[in-house]
Design an enzyme around this catalytic site. Structure first.
Site, PDB file in Angstrom:
ATOM      1  CG  ASP A  37     -37.986 -23.855  37.506  1.00 11.64           C
ATOM      2  OD1 ASP A  37     -37.880 -23.487  36.328  1.00 11.64           O
ATOM      3  OD2 ASP A  37     -38.087 -23.056  38.458  1.00 11.64           O
TER       4      ASP A  37
ATOM      5  NE  ARG B 179     -36.921 -17.594  46.292  1.00 13.67           N
ATOM      6  CZ  ARG B 179     -36.946 -17.672  44.973  1.00 13.67           C
ATOM      7  NH1 ARG B 179     -37.975 -17.144  44.308  1.00 13.67           N
ATOM      8  NH2 ARG B 179     -35.985 -18.263  44.306  1.00 13.67           N
TER       9      ARG B 179
ATOM     10  CE  LYS C 163     -33.856 -15.499  31.451  1.00 14.58           C
ATOM     11  NZ  LYS C 163     -34.518 -16.815  31.670  1.00 14.58           N
ATOM     12  CG  PHE C 164     -35.040 -16.314  21.423  1.00 12.62           C
ATOM     13  CD1 PHE C 164     -34.585 -17.623  21.348  1.00 12.62           C
ATOM     14  CD2 PHE C 164     -36.407 -16.097  21.377  1.00 12.62           C
ATOM     15  CE1 PHE C 164     -35.463 -18.691  21.227  1.00 12.62           C
ATOM     16  CE2 PHE C 164     -37.295 -17.143  21.256  1.00 12.62           C
ATOM     17  CZ  PHE C 164     -36.824 -18.447  21.186  1.00 12.62           C
TER      18      PHE C 164
ATOM     19  CD  GLN D 127     -33.967 -15.478  41.313  1.00 10.16           C
ATOM     20  OE1 GLN D 127     -33.384 -14.522  40.826  1.00 10.16           O
ATOM     21  NE2 GLN D 127     -34.714 -16.287  40.603  1.00 10.16           N
TER      22      GLN D 127
ATOM     23  N   PRO E  76     -29.736 -10.341  14.597  1.00  9.58           N
ATOM     24  CG  PRO E  76     -29.801  -8.023  14.235  1.00  9.58           C
ATOM     25  CD  PRO E  76     -28.859  -9.167  14.338  1.00  9.58           C
ATOM     26  CG  ASN E  77     -31.754 -11.435   9.387  1.00  6.04           C
ATOM     27  OD1 ASN E  77     -32.578 -10.552   9.579  1.00  6.04           O
ATOM     28  ND2 ASN E  77     -30.926 -11.420   8.355  1.00  6.04           N
TER      29      ASN E  77
ATOM     30  N   GLY F  56     -41.168 -19.983  41.154  1.00  3.17           N
ATOM     31  CA  GLY F  56     -40.800 -21.353  40.817  1.00  3.17           C
ATOM     32  C   GLY F  56     -40.677 -22.225  42.040  1.00  3.17           C
TER      33      GLY F  56
ATOM     34  CG  ASP G  53     -37.617 -17.552  30.857  1.00  6.94           C
ATOM     35  OD1 ASP G  53     -37.047 -16.629  30.250  1.00  6.94           O
ATOM     36  OD2 ASP G  53     -37.297 -17.906  32.017  1.00  6.94           O
TER      37      ASP G  53
END
Length: 239
Positions: free
Chosen positions: A16, A186, A67-68, A195, A72-73, A215, A65
């Site tokens: 990060d 953690r 996160k698509f 979080q 779909p294509n 991270g 990372d």
């Protein structure tokens, strides 16, 4: 280890950082025999795909990372491009649906059989209230279960990104072969930052996590090397 992973892939350190130079300086202090690395949105937007090769050259496996989540294509094309870069893990949002995940997985398999595709179920920053705000009436645990089955059992993905709090139930539902990668880890007494569903390293592994993502507890520690060694040691004691 459940399922069996190499020791270097049980701990994934999230890079990060705001730029490539800072990320590479930090990565240069780490041992690729002890951890893999995660590159997320900010760093990838700033540094681009060249950073992935530089991290590979240092000997690290890389979790891209991003996160698509799209039609779909489009997602399949993005996953295919990422697999060509030789990354270890890619992820998509399971909420994109079965067809999106299915064609994305086919694209990865056709491109690089050493790249695994994971699905994000419910973000570890989300809770029941967050889900209700977006029209989801199920509890986080129920939503994770539904999306997990859709991703792994129906779409054929290799595993999930999920909270360690759901790992035990998912391990029972999905079996020993599914990769369960758990952020929100953690140590006792540490702050949760943003979080909401967190767990210690030992409890995460005992619950069925394959790998943990850490991270800020490492990258922003006063002594990152010592913090890293603490997590490595704790994972070692977890069996």
């Amino acid at each position: 280890m459940n399922p069996a992973l190499e020791p270097a892939t049980r701990l994934i350190v999230a890079l990060d950082f705001p730029d490539a130079d800072a990320a590479l300086r930090f990565a240069g202090q780490l041992d690729p025999r002890q951890c893999a690395l995660k590159v997320g949105f900010e760093l990838f937007v700033v540094a681009g795909p060249d950073l992935l090769q530089r991290l590979h050259d240092l000997g690290f496996r890389v979790f891209l990372d991003l996160k698509f989540h799209d039609i779909p294509n489009t997602v399949a094309a993005a996953c295919r491009a990422a697999a060509r870069k030789g990354v270890w893990l890619i992820n998509v949002h399971a909420s994109g649906g079965l067809e999106m995940m299915r064609v994305a997985h086919e694209a990865v398999r056709e491109t690089n059989d050493t790249t695994a595709l994971l699905a994000v179920t419910v973000l570890t920053s989300s809770d029941s209230e967050t889900l209700r705000e977006t029209g989801v009436s199920r509890s986080p645990a129920d939503q994770v279960s539904l999306l997990g089955e859709l991703a792994v059992k129906q779409a054929g993905l290799e595993g999930l990104v999920c909270s360690a709090q759901e790992a035990s139930a998912l391990r029972r539902e999905l079996g020993d072969e599914a990769l369960l990668v758990t952020p929100g880890i953690r140590l006792e007494g540490a702050g949760d930052d943003d979080q909401k569903r967190v767990m210690t390293p030992e409890r995460a592994i005992a619950a069925g996590a394959s790998a943990i993502v850490v991270g800020r507890p490492i990258t922003r520690a006063a002594d990152p090397a010592a913090a890293m060694e603490t997590f490595v040691s704790r994972l070692g004691s977890a069996g």
